[in-house]
Design a protein around this motif. Structure first.
Motif, PDB file in Angstrom:
ATOM      1  N   LEU A  38       0.810  -1.217   0.000  1.00  0.00           N
ATOM      2  CA  LEU A  38       0.000   0.000   0.000  1.00  0.00           C
ATOM      3  C   LEU A  38       0.839   1.262   0.000  1.00  0.00           C
ATOM      4  O   LEU A  38       0.467   2.274  -0.583  1.00  0.00           O
ATOM      5  N   LYS A  39       1.979   1.202   0.691  1.00  0.00           N
ATOM      6  CA  LYS A  39       2.813   2.397   0.773  1.00  0.00           C
ATOM      7  C   LYS A  39       4.264   1.995   1.000  1.00  0.00           C
ATOM      8  O   LYS A  39       4.549   1.017   1.697  1.00  0.00           O
ATOM      9  N   THR A  40       5.165   2.763   0.411  1.00  0.00           N
ATOM     10  CA  THR A  40       6.601   2.518   0.575  1.00  0.00           C
ATOM     11  C   THR A  40       7.237   3.735   1.225  1.00  0.00           C
ATOM     12  O   THR A  40       6.972   4.860   0.822  1.00  0.00           O
ATOM     13  N   TYR A  41       8.059   3.497   2.231  1.00  0.00           N
ATOM     14  CA  TYR A  41       8.761   4.565   2.929  1.00  0.00           C
ATOM     15  C   TYR A  41      10.240   4.488   2.566  1.00  0.00           C
ATOM     16  O   TYR A  41      10.852   3.433   2.682  1.00  0.00           O
ATOM     17  N   LYS A  42      10.796   5.597   2.150  1.00  0.00           N
ATOM     18  CA  LYS A  42      12.196   5.651   1.760  1.00  0.00           C
ATOM     19  C   LYS A  42      12.894   6.813   2.462  1.00  0.00           C
ATOM     20  O   LYS A  42      12.258   7.803   2.819  1.00  0.00           O
ATOM     21  N   ARG A  64       7.077  12.667   7.397  1.00  0.00           N
ATOM     22  CA  ARG A  64       7.702  13.275   6.218  1.00  0.00           C
ATOM     23  C   ARG A  64       9.027  12.609   5.871  1.00  0.00           C
ATOM     24  O   ARG A  64       9.318  12.358   4.719  1.00  0.00           O
ATOM     25  N   GLU A 110       0.772   7.538  10.697  1.00  0.00           N
ATOM     26  CA  GLU A 110       1.866   7.807   9.754  1.00  0.00           C
ATOM     27  C   GLU A 110       3.186   8.063  10.455  1.00  0.00           C
ATOM     28  O   GLU A 110       4.092   8.658   9.881  1.00  0.00           O
ATOM     29  N   TYR A 137      10.149   7.869  11.975  1.00  0.00           N
ATOM     30  CA  TYR A 137       9.511   8.471  10.800  1.00  0.00           C
ATOM     31  C   TYR A 137       8.424   9.410  11.295  1.00  0.00           C
ATOM     32  O   TYR A 137       7.471   8.988  11.958  1.00  0.00           O
TER      33      TYR A 137
END
Length: 207
Positions: free
Chosen positions: A1-5, A56, A21, A53
């Motif tokens: 669903l979502k990727t955090y980098k 942002r 989040e 995290y």
């Protein structure tokens, strides 16, 4: 669903959510190359950290840690528990207003801890552990032929959630379950998970 980098991300291992989040996560080491990562462990380089995290980007919130592995929040959410697997340590942090972590306690363990979970009733900490280091290393490299012992410890916490008042060994096995990495307890029924093997159901009679 979502990727955090993020530029601080190298080898993430575990996560503890603080909001929809936002979360703490352990950056286990620096090198992704298998050989270099192995040397990082053997030499004992303090290249691991806890990251946060903030919705942002990732920020580094802990001091350098030797193989920061599992992470979870205390029952009341006021403390962050982190284990240093290769360092054989259970570390208690206090989150500050800026989400950075202040170390307030460190407990040495005579085993290689993996992932912590919280007993929802008592607030005690369950740890899936690897009691024989070289065997889990061989098992991870060749899980089809190499076996590794399993162990589950319960760390009994005081009311503040900062001090360990005792340790109970709930499981010690090297015949049926290989490489225990986590455990969860509900009404004296326990599930033990592994890295590469199977899951075990246990009934706990020692608490």
């Amino acid at each position: 669903l979502k990727t955090y980098k993020g530029t601080l991300v190298h080898l993430l291992n575990d996560v503890a959510a603080t909001g929809p989040e936002t979360f703490y996560t352990t950056d286990y080491g620096y090198y992704r190359n298998h050989v270099l990562h192995f040397l990082e462990q053997i030499i004992g380089l303090y290249y691991g950290h806890v990251l946060y995290y903030d919705g942002r980007d990732f920020i580094r919130v802990s001091e350098p840690t030797y193989m920061a592995n599992g992470i979870t929040l205390s029952k009341d959410g006021r403390h962050v528990y982190v284990v240093s697997s290769a360092g054989k340590k259970f570390i208690v942090y206090k989150p500050e207003a800026n989400n950075r972590l202040t170390k307030i306690n460190e407990v040495e363990l005579d085993t290689f801890p993996d992932n912590p979970t919280i007993d929802p009733v008592t607030g005690d900490v369950l740890l899936g552990c690897h009691p024989i280091g070289f065997k889990i290393t061989k098992h991870l490299n060749d899980p089809s032929t190499e076996i590794a012992a399993s162990q589950v410890l319960m760390l009994h916490m005081d009311k503040s959630g900062t001090n360990v008042t005792g340790v109970t060994e709930l499981l010690s096995d090297d015949l049926e379950l290989y490489g225990s990495s986590s455990a969860t307890l509900y009404k004296k029924r326990m599930l033990v998970g592994t890295v590469c093997h199977k899951m075990m159901y246990c009934e706990v009679n020692t608490l």
